[in-house]
Design a protein around this motif. Structure first.
Motif, PDB file in Angstrom:
ATOM      1  N   TRP A  97       0.832  -1.207   0.000  1.00 46.11           N
ATOM      2  CA  TRP A  97       0.000   0.000   0.000  1.00 46.11           C
ATOM      3  C   TRP A  97       0.865   1.255   0.000  1.00 46.11           C
ATOM      4  CZ3 TRP A  97      -3.752  -1.862   4.382  1.00 46.11           C
ATOM      5  CH2 TRP A  97      -4.665  -2.779   3.859  1.00 46.11           C
ATOM      6  N   CYS A  98       1.946   1.226   0.769  1.00 45.31           N
ATOM      7  CA  CYS A  98       2.872   2.374   0.801  1.00 45.31           C
ATOM      8  C   CYS A  98       3.534   2.558  -0.547  1.00 45.31           C
ATOM      9  CB  CYS A  98       3.935   2.171   1.879  1.00 45.31           C
ATOM     10  SG  CYS A  98       3.324   2.200   3.567  1.00 45.31           S
ATOM     11  N   ASN A  99       4.013   1.468  -1.104  1.00 45.59           N
ATOM     12  CA  ASN A  99       4.726   1.509  -2.371  1.00 45.59           C
ATOM     13  C   ASN A  99       3.834   1.977  -3.520  1.00 45.59           C
ATOM     14  OD1 ASN A  99       7.305   1.130  -3.489  1.00 45.59           O
ATOM     15  ND2 ASN A  99       6.729  -0.843  -4.340  1.00 45.59           N
ATOM     16  N   SER A 100       2.555   1.635  -3.481  1.00 40.60           N
ATOM     17  CA  SER A 100       1.630   1.993  -4.560  1.00 40.60           C
ATOM     18  C   SER A 100       0.972   3.354  -4.348  1.00 40.60           C
ATOM     19  CB  SER A 100       0.541   0.926  -4.692  1.00 40.60           C
ATOM     20  OG  SER A 100      -0.322   0.965  -3.562  1.00 40.60           O
ATOM     21  N   GLY A 101       1.179   3.950  -3.172  1.00 41.38           N
ATOM     22  CA  GLY A 101       0.574   5.250  -2.898  1.00 41.38           C
ATOM     23  C   GLY A 101      -0.811   5.174  -2.283  1.00 41.38           C
ATOM     24  N   LYS A 102      -1.273   3.987  -1.923  1.00 38.95           N
ATOM     25  CA  LYS A 102      -2.593   3.841  -1.308  1.00 38.95           C
ATOM     26  C   LYS A 102      -2.620   4.340   0.133  1.00 38.95           C
ATOM     27  CE  LYS A 102      -4.285   0.135  -4.191  1.00 38.95           C
ATOM     28  NZ  LYS A 102      -4.944  -1.162  -4.233  1.00 38.95           N
ATOM     29  N   LEU A 103      -1.462   4.436   0.759  1.00 36.89           N
ATOM     30  CA  LEU A 103      -1.345   5.021   2.088  1.00 36.89           C
ATOM     31  C   LEU A 103      -0.460   6.259   1.996  1.00 36.89           C
ATOM     32  CD1 LEU A 103      -0.825   1.937   4.462  1.00 36.89           C
ATOM     33  CD2 LEU A 103      -2.828   3.402   4.295  1.00 36.89           C
ATOM     34  N   PRO A 104      -0.746   7.283   2.813  1.00 38.33           N
ATOM     35  CA  PRO A 104       0.048   8.523   2.786  1.00 38.33           C
ATOM     36  C   PRO A 104       1.373   8.353   3.522  1.00 38.33           C
ATOM     37  CG  PRO A 104      -1.668   8.692   4.447  1.00 38.33           C
ATOM     38  CD  PRO A 104      -1.877   7.372   3.734  1.00 38.33           C
ATOM     39  N   ALA A 105       2.281   7.633   2.909  1.00 42.41           N
ATOM     40  CA  ALA A 105       3.538   7.253   3.563  1.00 42.41           C
ATOM     41  C   ALA A 105       4.725   8.004   2.982  1.00 42.41           C
ATOM     42  CB  ALA A 105       3.755   5.753   3.403  1.00 42.41           C
ATOM     43  N   PHE A 106       5.810   7.978   3.741  1.00 40.48           N
ATOM     44  CA  PHE A 106       7.067   8.546   3.268  1.00 40.48           C
ATOM     45  C   PHE A 106       8.189   7.623   3.704  1.00 40.48           C
ATOM     46  CE2 PHE A 106       6.133  10.265   7.422  1.00 40.48           C
ATOM     47  CZ  PHE A 106       7.341  10.233   8.095  1.00 40.48           C
ATOM     48  N   ARG A 107       9.321   7.773   3.068  1.00 39.83           N
ATOM     49  CA  ARG A 107      10.448   6.891   3.360  1.00 39.83           C
ATOM     50  C   ARG A 107      11.495   7.588   4.201  1.00 39.83           C
ATOM     51  NH1 ARG A 107      11.650   2.601  -1.294  1.00 39.83           N
ATOM     52  NH2 ARG A 107      11.625   1.264   0.513  1.00 39.83           N
ATOM     53  N   ILE A 108      12.060   6.813   5.102  1.00 42.48           N
ATOM     54  CA  ILE A 108      13.258   7.207   5.839  1.00 42.48           C
ATOM     55  C   ILE A 108      14.251   6.105   5.546  1.00 42.48           C
ATOM     56  CG2 ILE A 108      14.303   7.567   8.093  1.00 42.48           C
ATOM     57  CD1 ILE A 108      11.648   8.661   9.069  1.00 42.48           C
ATOM     58  N   GLY A 109      15.211   6.423   4.702  1.00 40.73           N
ATOM     59  CA  GLY A 109      16.115   5.379   4.229  1.00 40.73           C
ATOM     60  C   GLY A 109      15.340   4.393   3.381  1.00 40.73           C
ATOM     61  N   ARG A 110      15.396   3.138   3.750  1.00 41.09           N
ATOM     62  CA  ARG A 110      14.658   2.103   3.018  1.00 41.09           C
ATOM     63  C   ARG A 110      13.341   1.745   3.693  1.00 41.09           C
ATOM     64  NH1 ARG A 110      18.312  -2.827   1.811  1.00 41.09           N
ATOM     65  NH2 ARG A 110      16.536  -3.281   0.472  1.00 41.09           N
ATOM     66  N   SER A 111      13.034   2.393   4.805  1.00 36.15           N
ATOM     67  CA  SER A 111      11.846   2.062   5.590  1.00 36.15           C
ATOM     68  C   SER A 111      10.708   3.042   5.323  1.00 36.15           C
ATOM     69  CB  SER A 111      12.169   2.101   7.080  1.00 36.15           C
ATOM     70  OG  SER A 111      13.200   1.199   7.389  1.00 36.15           O
ATOM     71  N   TRP A 112       9.482   2.526   5.299  1.00 36.64           N
ATOM     72  CA  TRP A 112       8.300   3.354   5.159  1.00 36.64           C
ATOM     73  C   TRP A 112       7.824   3.814   6.526  1.00 36.64           C
ATOM     74  CZ3 TRP A 112       6.688   5.340   0.779  1.00 36.64           C
ATOM     75  CH2 TRP A 112       6.991   4.696  -0.418  1.00 36.64           C
ATOM     76  N   ARG A 113       7.304   5.027   6.589  1.00 35.52           N
ATOM     77  CA  ARG A 113       6.729   5.587   7.810  1.00 35.52           C
ATOM     78  C   ARG A 113       5.445   6.318   7.454  1.00 35.52           C
ATOM     79  NH1 ARG A 113      10.345   2.819   9.496  1.00 35.52           N
ATOM     80  NH2 ARG A 113      11.914   3.387  11.019  1.00 35.52           N
ATOM     81  N   ILE A 114       4.518   6.362   8.406  1.00 39.11           N
ATOM     82  CA  ILE A 114       3.268   7.098   8.238  1.00 39.11           C
ATOM     83  C   ILE A 114       2.980   7.836   9.531  1.00 39.11           C
ATOM     84  CG2 ILE A 114       0.787   6.943   7.805  1.00 39.11           C
ATOM     85  CD1 ILE A 114       1.258   4.420   6.236  1.00 39.11           C
ATOM     86  N   ARG A 115       2.637   9.104   9.415  1.00 37.25           N
ATOM     87  CA  ARG A 115       2.224   9.865  10.598  1.00 37.25           C
ATOM     88  C   ARG A 115       0.867   9.345  11.049  1.00 37.25           C
ATOM     89  NH1 ARG A 115       4.514  13.500   7.264  1.00 37.25           N
ATOM     90  NH2 ARG A 115       6.324  14.586   8.081  1.00 37.25           N
ATOM     91  N   ARG A 116       0.715   9.172  12.358  1.00 41.20           N
ATOM     92  CA  ARG A 116      -0.545   8.650  12.899  1.00 41.20           C
ATOM     93  C   ARG A 116      -1.727   9.509  12.451  1.00 41.20           C
ATOM     94  NH1 ARG A 116      -2.326   5.196  16.714  1.00 41.20           N
ATOM     95  NH2 ARG A 116      -0.265   4.794  17.566  1.00 41.20           N
ATOM     96  N   THR A 117      -1.563  10.829  12.487  1.00 42.51           N
ATOM     97  CA  THR A 117      -2.659  11.723  12.088  1.00 42.51           C
ATOM     98  C   THR A 117      -3.025  11.515  10.623  1.00 42.51           C
ATOM     99  OG1 THR A 117      -1.048  13.483  11.700  1.00 42.51           O
ATOM    100  CG2 THR A 117      -2.192  13.495  13.823  1.00 42.51           C
ATOM    101  N   ASP A 118      -2.045  11.299   9.757  1.00 44.13           N
ATOM    102  CA  ASP A 118      -2.321  11.054   8.343  1.00 44.13           C
ATOM    103  C   ASP A 118      -3.081   9.744   8.160  1.00 44.13           C
ATOM    104  OD1 ASP A 118      -0.991  13.380   7.719  1.00 44.13           O
ATOM    105  OD2 ASP A 118       0.845  12.374   7.032  1.00 44.13           O
TER     106      ASP A 118
END
Length: 71
Positions: free
Chosen positions: A30-51
């Motif tokens: 979902w992160c990789n396809s853009g279905k979740l509002p995620a961003f990367r830190i290095g090779r890891s995906w992160r999502i803000r709880r509020t988002d």
């Protein structure tokens, strides 16, 4: 900025998977396809709880099981 404020909390793929009760692989996709509002830190995906909470509240479908565009 206070790092302990809930609005600034950043979740990992593992935490999101547990929260949504899906596999880590599903969250990663979902992160990789853009279905979740995620961003990367290095090779890891992160999502803000509020988002994530806004995403859920607005009823954005993140499941591939139902796509209203398909017949």
């Amino acid at each position: 900025m206070n790092q302990n404020q809930p609005s600034s909390e950043v979740l990992t793929v593992n935490e999101i998977a547990g929260y949504l009760r899906v596999s880590e692989t599903t969250v990663w996709r979902w992160c990789n396809s853009g279905k979740l509002p995620a961003f990367r830190i290095g090779r890891s995906w992160r999502i803000r709880r509020t988002d994530l909470e806004q995403h859920i509240q607005h009823g954005v479908a993140i499941s591939n099981e139902f796509d209203p565009a398909t017949p």
